[in-house]
Design an enzyme around this catalytic site. Structure first.
Site, short mmCIF file in Angstrom:
data_model
loop_
_atom_site.label_atom_id
_atom_site.label_comp_id
_atom_site.label_asym_id
_atom_site.label_seq_id
_atom_site.Cartn_x
_atom_site.Cartn_y
_atom_site.Cartn_z
N ASP A 1 -8.29 -5.04 -6.41
CA ASP A 1 -8.29 -3.96 -5.19
C ASP A 1 -9.13 -2.63 -5.46
OD1 ASP A 1 -7.22 -2.45 -3.54
OD2 ASP A 1 -4.99 -2.98 -4.16
N SER B 1 0.89 -1.18 0.21
CA SER B 1 0.02 -0.03 0.06
C SER B 1 0.79 1.06 -0.01
CB SER B 1 -0.93 -0.11 1.03
OG SER B 1 -1.94 0.93 1.11
N HIS C 1 -6.79 -5.70 -2.04
CA HIS C 1 -5.79 -4.93 -1.43
C HIS C 1 -4.78 -5.88 -0.35
CE1 HIS C 1 -3.94 -1.09 -0.89
NE2 HIS C 1 -4.07 -1.08 0.52
#
Length: 674
Positions: A584, A497, A616
């Site tokens: 995602d 991320s 994600h």
């Protein structure tokens, strides 16, 4: 990775007298990836509110499902659910102890639906049977055990309407239509008492709700500087006291008790260096009995004398700060665990009346006796004087006496946390253990913008993506070199991320600083990232704009372009591995596609791994194991550490290598055999 690529990319301008560690007979045995990242034997242990049942997740045909057992016989456990694809990662008991509720999405799309399963019959019901809907729990009552409040965005994907869910019949009844509010707070009678709404400056306004009507004027206003460190934390059972985690008028967020009738507030818990991060609440009165803050390590502070004595006793018996996972309504039995870092966590049933601890299970018994190593909290000074609370893990061969000070330099992985409005914590970390076992020092840094250290530390990261936030990471690498942890030519950067963004930033903004990088679901273009945030984040969009850059203004667009790694793709000259989930919703697949396409257009090598059934991050253990198999065999020729061969590490996964398989040792062969 081919040797030619390694020579081209890793030619170093540094000449150093430090000695890097090579594999030696004294090195500890390799810990298998499956032992670190495969399914635990048991996890998420809980006890039913009535104290009759134990529950936990455990594999059923290879997938984590919910199991239940009589409280006095965990060996008699039976599976309650039968998920076949994705593990159940979150569940809770209904207040009446008759059902267990859990959420599940499809392929990582984060459209979490709510499911209920009857403990007596194992009958499962989809409680929110809607498409493209994300269910959220709004309220649970210790008094009204036959229903809960849930938020559903099936009418408008941006906003969650509040419904009352009858737990016996499954009937949903609309309580509050949402016309633009970011969230609601319910009391112990399941009456909505508060609504919060985003402000144009990134802050929040709080509105009272009386008799189902939202007042037109806010009773409290929270500016941007306090928006991520101030939140209501729930009512007591009698609804007379409202708790807040609150940073208004101070730096670190304190625990505040507010008298609902008079509005008067009182600070009941605070820490000078850290925000209050958790509370221990009495299951009957819902009064806070203890609170936790973590600067470098978590610490409990008790408000109740008996609870304080209990926590101290548990700490003594468990050998580490206790984690209270569940308490019965009668408060006679607790589920507790403790994190010793160098041992797999065990879970216990604590009988308060008898004063006994009964071990229920060890989550990963295969790690008992494994060569796990300590984690060391360290404070690193950034170039502007800001102190960065960080965590260092050293390989056993670099710290023979386990004092946290390196005997000699080792190659290092800078492992960057996501968020960025999150934090690294002290404790067992499978990534630290895995990488240290492979011969790498591992450093995780709470760079500015990380949460938990006060609003000033957090605000220091505003509009600093790729700027001072990145400087903090560079300063941390320099600290590691200066303190003999590593050498300047043997440092990799890795993370997910925001950590993936930091990896891409590291290889573009500071292309000579890192030997290679591993980006997991990281954004490459901040403008397109903000274009594709999930609709249900609408209420918090202004916070993104104020803290990252406003794409609706010319200056904001210029800033977002300036700090987007995609802008500087041609600077990449070190090996890069990218992992992405196809579904995602936070960091769209396009973020990885863009930079891979740009690199291919410039004939810059890159390895791109995609999982079509993930979002994600990688929830399915087989996929996580597969990616890590690729990652450690990518890092090995780059840094010179050790690697468990890929072998059959891809089996059971849905891995697709869209580009650059030839740059990872034996990846082509493993794909062929998969």
């Amino acid at each position: 990775m081919r040797t030619a690529i390694r020579v081209t990319f890793l030619a170093s301008a540094f000449v150093t007298s430090s000695t890097l560690i090579a594999a030696e007979p004294s090195d500890p045995p390799l810990i298998e990836r499956t032992k670190l990242f495969g399914n635990p034997v048991k996890a998420y242990g809980r006890i039913s509110p009535d104290g009759k049942w134990l529950s936990f997740t455990a594999p059923r045909d290879g997938v984590l499902n919910i199991w239940v057992a009589p409280v006095d016989n965990i060996d008699a456990a039976k599976p309650l659910t039968n998920e076949r694809e994705r593990p159940i990662r979150s569940y809770f008991w209904t207040p009446d102890s008759k059902q267990i509720l859990f959420i599940q999405d499809k392929g990582g799309d984060e459209n979490f639906l709510l499911y209920g399963v009857d403990v007596a019959t194992a009958k499962q019901t989809t409680l929110t049977p809607f498409k493209k809907t994300r269910a959220e729990v709004v309220g649970i009552s210790s008094r009204h055990k036959d229903r809960i409040l849930v938020g559903l965005n099936n009418r408008d994907p941006k906003w969650h309407d509040v419904h009352s869910l009858n737990l016996k019949t499954g009937k949903l009844t609309l309580v509050q239509r949402n016309t633009g509010y970011g969230g609601f707070l319910a009391d112990n009678d399941l009456h909505l008492r508060m609504a919060l709404k985003s402000r144009d400056d990134g802050g929040m306004d709080y509105y009272r709700i009386s008799n189902g009507k939202i007042e037109t004027k806010p009773f409290a206003t929270v500016g941007l500087e306090d928006a991520l460190t101030t939140n209501p934390a729930g009512f007591t059972a009698d609804n007379k006291t409202l708790y807040w985690i609150d940073s208004r008028g101070r730096n670190t967020a304190a625990l505040i008790a507010q008298d609902v009738a008079s509005g008067e507030t009182k600070v009941i818990g605070e820490s000078p260096k850290a925000d209050i991060s958790g509370t221990l609440t009495n299951p009957k009165t819902l009064q806070v009995e203890a609170y936790q803050a973590e600067y470098l390590k978590p610490e409990w502070s008790a408000l109740d004398k008996d609870i304080g004595a209990t926590l101290e006793w548990l700490k003594y018996k468990l050998g580490a700060s206790p984690n209270v996972q569940a308490r019965t309504d009668a408060d006679d039995k607790w589920i507790v665990s403790a994190d010793k870092v160098v041992e797999p966590s065990a879970v216990y049933l604590f009988d308060r009346k008898a004063g006994t601890l009964t071990k229920l299970y060890t989550g990963r018994p295969e790690l008992v006796g494994a060569p796990l190593v300590p984690m060391w909290p360290v404070e690193i000074k950034a170039r502007d004087g800001l102190t960065l609370p960080s965590y260092l893990t050293l390989p056993a061969s670099a710290d023979a006496n386990r004092d946290g000070k390196p005997d000699r330099a080792a190659p290092m992985v800078l492992f960057v946390h996501g968020g960025p409005w999150a934090r690294d914590e002290f404790g067992y970390n499978p990534y630290h253990q895995w990488l240290a076992n492979r011969g790498y020092a591992v450093l995780s840094v709470n760079y500015r913008a990380s949460t938990g250290f006060g609003k000033e530390f957090l605000a220091a990261g505003n509009l600093q993506w790729g700027k001072k936030m990145h400087d903090d990471l560079i300063d941390s690498v320099d600290w590691a070199v200066a303190n003999g942890v590593t050498t300047p030519d043997k440092v990799a950067i890795m993370g997910g991320s925001y950590g993936g963004y930091a990896t891409l930033a590291g290889l573009t903004f500071t292309p000579d600083k890192f030997a290679c990088g591993v980006d997991i679901v990281g954004p490459s273009n901040l403008f397109t990232l903000l274009e594709t945030i999930p609709p249900y984040w609408e209420a918090f969009k202004q916070q993104f704009y104020q803290r990252m850059g406003d794409p609706t203004t010319e200056a904001g667009r210029a800033l977002l372009k300036e700090v987007s790694p995609l802008t500087y793709t041609d600077r990449i000259k070190k090996p890069l591995l990218i992992g992405q989930g196809a579904n995602d919703p936070r960091v769209n697949k396009r973020e990885s596609d863009q930079i891979v396409d740009a690199m291919k257009a410039k004939n810059i090598p890159v390895t791109y791994v995609l999982f079509p059934d993930e979002g994600h991050g990688f929830a399915r253990p087989a996929n996580n194991i597969a990616f890590n198999a690729v990652a450690e065999n990518f890092l090995q020729p780059c840094l010179g550490g050790r690697a468990e061969p890929i072998g059959d590490g891809l089996k059971g996964s849905t891995i697709q290598v869209l580009n650059g398989s030839k740059y990872v040792n034996t990846l082509d062969q493993s794909l062929a055999s998969k």
